[in-house]
Design a protein around this motif. Structure first.
Motif, mmCIF file in Angstrom:
data_model
loop_
_atom_site.group_PDB
_atom_site.id
_atom_site.type_symbol
_atom_site.label_atom_id
_atom_site.label_comp_id
_atom_site.label_asym_id
_atom_site.label_seq_id
_atom_site.Cartn_x
_atom_site.Cartn_y
_atom_site.Cartn_z
ATOM 1 N N GLU A 1 36.458 73.663 -22.212
ATOM 2 C CA GLU A 1 35.303 74.565 -22.214
ATOM 3 C C GLU A 1 35.249 75.354 -23.508
ATOM 4 O OE1 GLU A 1 35.294 76.894 -18.648
ATOM 5 O OE2 GLU A 1 35.072 75.062 -17.441
ATOM 6 N N LYS A 2 36.429 75.805 -23.916
ATOM 7 C CA LYS A 2 36.466 76.526 -25.186
ATOM 8 C C LYS A 2 37.323 75.712 -26.154
ATOM 9 C CE LYS A 2 39.814 79.623 -22.976
ATOM 10 N NZ LYS A 2 40.258 79.081 -21.841
ATOM 11 N N GLY A 3 36.858 75.629 -27.365
ATOM 12 C CA GLY A 3 37.645 74.931 -28.381
ATOM 13 C C GLY A 3 37.430 73.444 -28.350
ATOM 14 N N GLU A 4 37.954 72.793 -29.343
ATOM 15 C CA GLU A 4 37.751 71.349 -29.509
ATOM 16 C C GLU A 4 38.891 70.565 -28.889
ATOM 17 O OE1 GLU A 4 37.076 70.152 -33.537
ATOM 18 O OE2 GLU A 4 34.948 70.473 -33.058
ATOM 19 N N VAL A 5 38.632 69.306 -28.603
ATOM 20 C CA VAL A 5 39.695 68.412 -28.154
ATOM 21 C C VAL A 5 40.624 68.205 -29.360
ATOM 22 C CG1 VAL A 5 40.216 66.110 -27.271
ATOM 23 C CG2 VAL A 5 38.074 67.245 -26.617
ATOM 24 N N PRO A 6 41.930 68.389 -29.181
ATOM 25 C CA PRO A 6 42.831 68.196 -30.321
ATOM 26 C C PRO A 6 42.641 66.811 -30.951
ATOM 27 C CG PRO A 6 44.016 69.143 -28.463
ATOM 28 C CD PRO A 6 42.652 68.775 -27.964
ATOM 29 N N SER A 7 42.939 66.706 -32.214
ATOM 30 C CA SER A 7 42.748 65.412 -32.889
ATOM 31 C C SER A 7 44.006 64.551 -32.798
ATOM 32 C CB SER A 7 42.348 65.620 -34.348
ATOM 33 O OG SER A 7 43.355 66.355 -34.993
ATOM 34 N N LYS A 8 45.113 65.189 -32.427
ATOM 35 C CA LYS A 8 46.360 64.421 -32.323
ATOM 36 C C LYS A 8 46.969 64.563 -30.930
ATOM 37 C CE LYS A 8 47.739 64.092 -37.119
ATOM 38 N NZ LYS A 8 47.369 62.690 -37.199
ATOM 39 N N ALA A 9 47.813 63.603 -30.603
ATOM 40 C CA ALA A 9 48.442 63.624 -29.284
ATOM 41 C C ALA A 9 49.808 62.940 -29.354
ATOM 42 C CB ALA A 9 47.542 62.904 -28.283
ATOM 43 N N LEU A 10 50.565 63.089 -28.279
ATOM 44 C CA LEU A 10 51.864 62.415 -28.158
ATOM 45 C C LEU A 10 51.720 61.423 -27.012
ATOM 46 C CD1 LEU A 10 52.210 65.717 -28.517
ATOM 47 C CD2 LEU A 10 54.605 65.082 -28.755
ATOM 48 N N THR A 11 52.205 60.231 -27.210
ATOM 49 C CA THR A 11 52.062 59.240 -26.127
ATOM 50 C C THR A 11 53.284 58.341 -26.024
ATOM 51 O OG1 THR A 11 50.616 57.533 -25.170
ATOM 52 C CG2 THR A 11 50.860 57.485 -27.559
ATOM 53 N N VAL A 12 53.589 57.971 -24.814
ATOM 54 C CA VAL A 12 54.572 56.909 -24.597
ATOM 55 C C VAL A 12 53.949 55.638 -25.187
ATOM 56 C CG1 VAL A 12 55.724 55.537 -22.803
ATOM 57 C CG2 VAL A 12 55.510 58.020 -22.522
ATOM 58 N N GLY A 13 54.743 54.855 -25.928
ATOM 59 C CA GLY A 13 54.215 53.700 -26.657
ATOM 60 C C GLY A 13 53.981 52.472 -25.780
ATOM 61 N N LEU A 14 53.321 51.499 -26.344
ATOM 62 C CA LEU A 14 53.018 50.284 -25.569
ATOM 63 C C LEU A 14 54.287 49.501 -25.240
ATOM 64 C CD1 LEU A 14 49.772 49.032 -27.355
ATOM 65 C CD2 LEU A 14 49.961 50.098 -25.094
ATOM 66 N N LYS A 15 55.197 49.415 -26.214
ATOM 67 C CA LYS A 15 56.441 48.696 -25.941
ATOM 68 C C LYS A 15 57.244 49.419 -24.853
ATOM 69 C CE LYS A 15 60.591 46.935 -28.125
ATOM 70 N NZ LYS A 15 61.552 47.289 -29.162
ATOM 71 N N THR A 16 57.205 50.747 -24.919
ATOM 72 C CA THR A 16 57.927 51.562 -23.930
ATOM 73 C C THR A 16 57.328 51.344 -22.536
ATOM 74 O OG1 THR A 16 57.897 53.164 -25.736
ATOM 75 C CG2 THR A 16 58.906 53.877 -23.666
ATOM 76 N N ILE A 17 56.003 51.310 -22.480
ATOM 77 C CA ILE A 17 55.324 51.061 -21.193
ATOM 78 C C ILE A 17 55.694 49.666 -20.685
ATOM 79 C CG2 ILE A 17 53.049 50.588 -20.157
ATOM 80 C CD1 ILE A 17 51.928 52.853 -21.974
ATOM 81 N N MET A 18 55.691 48.694 -21.594
ATOM 82 C CA MET A 18 55.994 47.315 -21.200
ATOM 83 C C MET A 18 57.439 47.166 -20.731
ATOM 84 S SD MET A 18 53.375 45.344 -21.267
ATOM 85 C CE MET A 18 53.974 43.671 -21.493
ATOM 86 N N GLY A 19 58.278 48.131 -21.095
ATOM 87 C CA GLY A 19 59.677 48.123 -20.647
ATOM 88 C C GLY A 19 59.822 48.531 -19.185
ATOM 89 N N ALA A 20 58.752 49.047 -18.592
ATOM 90 C CA ALA A 20 58.806 49.430 -17.167
ATOM 91 C C ALA A 20 58.979 48.174 -16.319
ATOM 92 C CB ALA A 20 57.526 50.157 -16.767
#
Ligand code: PGA
Length: 236
Positions: free
Chosen positions: A165-184
């Motif tokens: 509602e206030k402020g912008e959506v941040p331009s950067k983020a932290l994410t679990v990677g695709l290889k890490t997800i595929m390791g599930a």
């Protein structure tokens, strides 16, 4: 990838929750990787209602905005506490969420990846973006990517603007990677609503490509797509 077609959002939520409950029954110390967004809200509600025992389970949050912490209401950590964690019985020491406010975000991601390596994810639950992202692995993400800091696409920032509602959506983020997800050991991808129909068609019938990060899940040996009628309406 096994495709489970359900009628609507409420059936999708029940199905997703029952799949999680099944895995937890087989392995009480299940390590989960969990998403935020609109799609899994019904699943969290169902899981909370089932009164399951998460006291031995572990959870890793899938992603977070850079610059936001659990005290910021737009953060994914805050979403997770409000919609799930505060309502079930995970032990604090078994809950892992990014600190988007860490001074060194690369180090934060490195440490997160190490924790995942140590614990090993049994079950990753994912939503999918209209652009085919999973977590914040945007189009162009390498299939060998690990947990890292990423730049968000304009489409993702626009889609998520409704939560700021206030402020912008941040331009950067932290994410679990695709290889890490595929390791599930197991992956469950959830998609609901007509706005996901196009991306679900690409995912199921298209090529495996960096331009559609979720497409890598087609190569996982135990992946399930739970999709409702609206999201699967373009499938052959
Ligand atoms: P949604 O988000 O569940 O709010 O549609 C999914 C995503 O962008 O990964």
């Amino acid at each position: 990838m096994i495709i489970i077609k359900v009628k609507d959002y409420s059936e999708l939520s029940r199905k997703a929750a029952s799949l999680v409950a099944e895995e937890l029954a087989k392995k009480p110390d299940l390590a989960l990787c969990l998403p935020t967004g609109a799609t899994p809200l019904g699943m969290y509600e169902q899981l909370t209602d089932k009164n399951l025992d998460f006291s031995k389970a572990t959870m890793f949050l899938l992603d977070e905005y850079a610059g936001l912490g659990v005290d910021d209401e737009e953060s994914f950590a805050c979403y997770m506490c409000l919609n799930f964690l505060d309502l079930v019985n995970f032990r604090k020491e078994n809950v892992f969420m990014f600190n988007g406010k860490a001074a060194d975000l690369d180090k934060e991601c490195e440490d997160y990846e190490k924790k995942i390596e140590e614990k090993k994810i049994d079950l990753a639950i994912l939503g999918i973006g209209k652009n085919g992202h999973v977590g914040f692995n945007e189009p162009g993400s390498s299939f060998s990517s690990q947990t890292r800091v990423v730049s968000l696409s304009e489409q993702t920032r626009e889609s998520n603007a409704k939560y700021f509602e206030k402020g912008e959506v941040p331009s950067k983020a932290l994410t679990v990677g695709l290889k890490t997800i595929m390791g599930a050991k197991k992956i469950i991808l959830l998609a609901s609503g007509a706005e996901k129909a196009e991306v679900i068609k690409q995912l199921v019938e298209g090529e495996i490509s960096y331009q559609l990060p979720a497409s890598v899940i087609n190569t996982h040996k135990d992946a399930v797509l739970v999709v409702d009628r609206a999201a699967s309406k373009l499938l052959k």
